[in-house]
Motif scaffolding. Structure first.
Motif, PDB file in Angstrom:
ATOM      1  N   ALA A  28       0.829  -1.209   0.000  1.00 15.86           N
ATOM      2  CA  ALA A  28       0.000   0.000   0.000  1.00 15.86           C
ATOM      3  C   ALA A  28       0.861   1.256   0.000  1.00 15.86           C
ATOM      4  N   GLY A  29       0.570   2.168  -0.929  1.00 16.58           N
ATOM      5  CA  GLY A  29       1.327   3.406  -1.060  1.00 16.58           C
ATOM      6  C   GLY A  29       2.468   3.339  -2.054  1.00 16.58           C
ATOM      7  N   ASP A  30       2.818   2.125  -2.498  1.00 15.08           N
ATOM      8  CA  ASP A  30       3.911   1.958  -3.461  1.00 15.08           C
ATOM      9  C   ASP A  30       3.420   2.185  -4.888  1.00 15.08           C
ATOM     10  N   SER A  31       4.210   2.940  -5.661  1.00 17.10           N
ATOM     11  CA  SER A  31       3.929   3.142  -7.083  1.00 17.10           C
ATOM     12  C   SER A  31       4.781   2.190  -7.902  1.00 17.10           C
ATOM     13  N   GLY A  32       4.299   1.857  -9.097  1.00 18.46           N
ATOM     14  CA  GLY A  32       5.077   0.984  -9.960  1.00 18.46           C
ATOM     15  C   GLY A  32       4.313   0.579 -11.195  1.00 18.46           C
ATOM     16  N   THR A  33       4.784  -0.476 -11.817  1.00 21.02           N
ATOM     17  CA  THR A  33       4.220  -0.959 -13.084  1.00 21.02           C
ATOM     18  C   THR A  33       3.972  -2.458 -12.976  1.00 21.02           C
ATOM     19  N   LEU A  34       2.788  -2.888 -13.421  1.00 27.21           N
ATOM     20  CA  LEU A  34       2.457  -4.303 -13.463  1.00 27.21           C
ATOM     21  C   LEU A  34       2.435  -4.790 -14.901  1.00 27.21           C
ATOM     22  N   VAL A  35       2.923  -6.020 -15.110  1.00 25.50           N
ATOM     23  CA  VAL A  35       2.809  -6.697 -16.399  1.00 25.50           C
ATOM     24  C   VAL A  35       1.956  -7.944 -16.183  1.00 25.50           C
ATOM     25  N   LEU A  36       0.904  -8.101 -17.001  1.00 24.42           N
ATOM     26  CA  LEU A  36      -0.032  -9.209 -16.881  1.00 24.42           C
ATOM     27  C   LEU A  36       0.091 -10.145 -18.073  1.00 24.42           C
ATOM     28  N   ILE A  75       5.072  -4.944 -24.912  1.00 28.17           N
ATOM     29  CA  ILE A  75       4.619  -5.402 -23.608  1.00 28.17           C
ATOM     30  C   ILE A  75       3.797  -4.292 -22.968  1.00 28.17           C
ATOM     31  N   PHE A  76       2.586  -4.629 -22.504  1.00 25.10           N
ATOM     32  CA  PHE A  76       1.684  -3.637 -21.926  1.00 25.10           C
ATOM     33  C   PHE A  76       2.115  -3.324 -20.494  1.00 25.10           C
ATOM     34  N   LEU A  77       2.248  -2.049 -20.181  1.00 17.67           N
ATOM     35  CA  LEU A  77       2.747  -1.569 -18.898  1.00 17.67           C
ATOM     36  C   LEU A  77       1.627  -0.833 -18.168  1.00 17.67           C
ATOM     37  N   HIS A  78       1.137  -1.422 -17.085  1.00 21.37           N
ATOM     38  CA  HIS A  78       0.061  -0.827 -16.285  1.00 21.37           C
ATOM     39  C   HIS A  78       0.712  -0.026 -15.163  1.00 21.37           C
ATOM     40  N   ARG A  79       0.631   1.301 -15.250  1.00 19.56           N
ATOM     41  CA  ARG A  79       1.331   2.176 -14.307  1.00 19.56           C
ATOM     42  C   ARG A  79       0.348   2.730 -13.279  1.00 19.56           C
ATOM     43  N   GLY A  80       0.748   2.660 -12.023  1.00 21.52           N
ATOM     44  CA  GLY A  80      -0.155   3.168 -10.998  1.00 21.52           C
ATOM     45  C   GLY A  80       0.375   2.960  -9.603  1.00 21.52           C
ATOM     46  N   GLU A  81      -0.562   2.737  -8.627  1.00 24.50           N
ATOM     47  CA  GLU A  81      -0.195   2.676  -7.210  1.00 24.50           C
ATOM     48  C   GLU A  81      -1.095   1.682  -6.488  1.00 24.50           C
ATOM     49  N   VAL A  82      -0.488   0.941  -5.564  1.00 26.36           N
ATOM     50  CA  VAL A  82      -1.267   0.069  -4.686  1.00 26.36           C
ATOM     51  C   VAL A  82      -1.946   0.947  -3.635  1.00 26.36           C
ATOM     52  N   THR A  83      -3.273   0.885  -3.575  1.00 21.89           N
ATOM     53  CA  THR A  83      -4.008   1.718  -2.613  1.00 21.89           C
ATOM     54  C   THR A  83      -4.380   0.947  -1.356  1.00 21.89           C
ATOM     55  N   ARG A  84      -4.374  -0.385  -1.444  1.00 23.39           N
ATOM     56  CA  ARG A  84      -4.610  -1.188  -0.243  1.00 23.39           C
ATOM     57  C   ARG A  84      -4.055  -2.598  -0.450  1.00 23.39           C
ATOM     58  N   GLY A  85      -3.560  -3.171   0.638  1.00 22.40           N
ATOM     59  CA  GLY A  85      -3.073  -4.537   0.579  1.00 22.40           C
ATOM     60  C   GLY A  85      -1.737  -4.669  -0.131  1.00 22.40           C
ATOM     61  N   ILE A  86      -1.554  -5.833  -0.763  1.00 26.94           N
ATOM     62  CA  ILE A  86      -0.291  -6.174  -1.437  1.00 26.94           C
ATOM     63  C   ILE A  86      -0.613  -6.813  -2.787  1.00 26.94           C
ATOM     64  N   ILE A  87       0.158  -6.461  -3.808  1.00 30.30           N
ATOM     65  CA  ILE A  87       0.074  -7.120  -5.115  1.00 30.30           C
ATOM     66  C   ILE A  87       1.422  -7.786  -5.371  1.00 30.30           C
ATOM     67  N   SER A  88       1.401  -9.091  -5.658  1.00 28.77           N
ATOM     68  CA  SER A  88       2.642  -9.856  -5.816  1.00 28.77           C
ATOM     69  C   SER A  88       2.716 -10.544  -7.168  1.00 28.77           C
ATOM     70  N   VAL A  89       3.938 -10.830  -7.612  1.00 24.95           N
ATOM     71  CA  VAL A  89       4.146 -11.630  -8.818  1.00 24.95           C
ATOM     72  C   VAL A  89       3.534 -13.011  -8.592  1.00 24.95           C
ATOM     73  N   GLY A  90       2.781 -13.477  -9.598  1.00 26.41           N
ATOM     74  CA  GLY A  90       2.115 -14.763  -9.491  1.00 26.41           C
ATOM     75  C   GLY A  90       0.673 -14.677  -9.053  1.00 26.41           C
ATOM     76  N   ASP A  91       0.248 -13.502  -8.556  1.00 32.41           N
ATOM     77  CA  ASP A  91      -1.146 -13.336  -8.132  1.00 32.41           C
ATOM     78  C   ASP A  91      -2.100 -13.502  -9.309  1.00 32.41           C
ATOM     79  N   THR A  92      -3.235 -14.132  -9.035  1.00 35.70           N
ATOM     80  CA  THR A  92      -4.347 -14.107  -9.987  1.00 35.70           C
ATOM     81  C   THR A  92      -5.214 -12.903  -9.641  1.00 35.70           C
ATOM     82  N   VAL A  93      -5.418 -12.030 -10.595  1.00 28.13           N
ATOM     83  CA  VAL A  93      -6.092 -10.752 -10.339  1.00 28.13           C
ATOM     84  C   VAL A  93      -7.253 -10.552 -11.304  1.00 28.13           C
ATOM     85  N   GLN A  94      -8.105  -9.592 -10.966  1.00 27.06           N
ATOM     86  CA  GLN A  94      -9.152  -9.146 -11.885  1.00 27.06           C
ATOM     87  C   GLN A  94      -8.773  -7.754 -12.380  1.00 27.06           C
TER      88      GLN A  94
END
Length: 252
Positions: A28-36, A75-94
């Motif tokens: 939470a509060g960390d900015s970055g980029t996700l690749v799906l 490669i699609f780069l999703h740029r943003g910020e985690v607003t709550r919890g944790i997002i990790s490599v390997g997570d299944t997300v919506q």
């Protein structure tokens, strides 16, 4: 997945933090980029802005996507910020795009195609796209022309576009070999490099469309969705290049 779906399940393949380093997770509060592994988010290209939205892992973990881009390897780069919890490599997300914003962008992008077709009818076939920006607020369309447009010319263009919008014509997108697209007379950007297979967007009757262009962007399914088209300004951006700014739908 974004041509057909506004949401999909996906897997997080990689995470880059704000310092450009590959990491295993963001909190939470960390900015970055996700690749799906797959995504409904449109990445900025062809003058259309990238999508925004949210990537969630359950109710307690959310990454707000502020913008979507793609790199040289597409490669699609999703740029943003985690607003709550944790997002990790390997997570299944919506992955969910901001659907209302996307629909506004789609309306404006289709309107840009209608605008170019109308300009060519009113001013002549020397008119070609010289750049554009399509977002949820407006259409900014640059085109080749040798002098300022008159008020009468602007009204004629606006009338042509609105008449076609009110005709409720279908908008169809199809992938095909580039040679077939050329035979169909699809408009192509001068100097643009195209692959062997291209995406063609046609507006109107199949045998005699109002507009047919090579385009990788997203569009309304029917011109009626645009609602209304209004030209806000026309100006010069350089030698023999003019620019029209226009709005549609609620913006109009």
């Amino acid at each position: 997945m974004g041509y057909t779906d506004f949401a999909c399940d996906a897997k997080v393949l990689a995470i880059v933090n704000a310092d450009g380093e590959l990491v295993d997770m963001l909190g939470a509060g960390d900015s970055g980029t996700l690749v799906l592994d797959k995504t409904p988010f449109y990445a900025q290209s062809g003058g259309q802005v990238g999508d925004s939205g949210v990537i969630k892992n359950g109710a307690d973990n959310a990454f707000i996507v502020a913008d979507t881009a793609k790199n040289a390897d597409k490669i699609f780069l999703h740029r943003g910020e985690v607003t709550r919890g944790i997002i990790s490599v390997g997570d299944t997300v919506q992955a969910d795009i901001n659907a209302e914003r996307r629909r506004s962008i789609m309306r404006n992008h289709t309107a840009a195609h209608l605008l170019q077709a109308a300009l060519r009818q009113v001013l002549g076939t020397h008119v070609e796209q010289a750049g554009q920006l399509v977002d949820e607020r407006e259409v900014r369309f640059a085109f080749t022309h040798f002098n300022a447009m008159t008020r009468d010319e602007l009204l004629k263009v606006e009338h042509l576009v609105n008449a076609f919008i009110m005709g409720a014509h279908p908008v169809e997108s199809m992938e095909m070999p580039i040679d077939e697209a050329k035979k169909l007379g699809a408009m192509m950007l001068f100097g643009e490099k195209y692959g062997d297979v291209v995406r063609v967007v046609s507006v109107g009757a199949e045998d005699q469309p109002f507009s047919r262009e090579l385009c990788g962007g997203t569009h309304a399914a029917n011109t009626a969705e645009i609602g209304l088209f209004k030209i806000i300004s026309e100006s010069s951006t350089g030698s023999n290049v003019r620019r029209i700014e226009a709005v549609t739908s609620k913006g109009a």
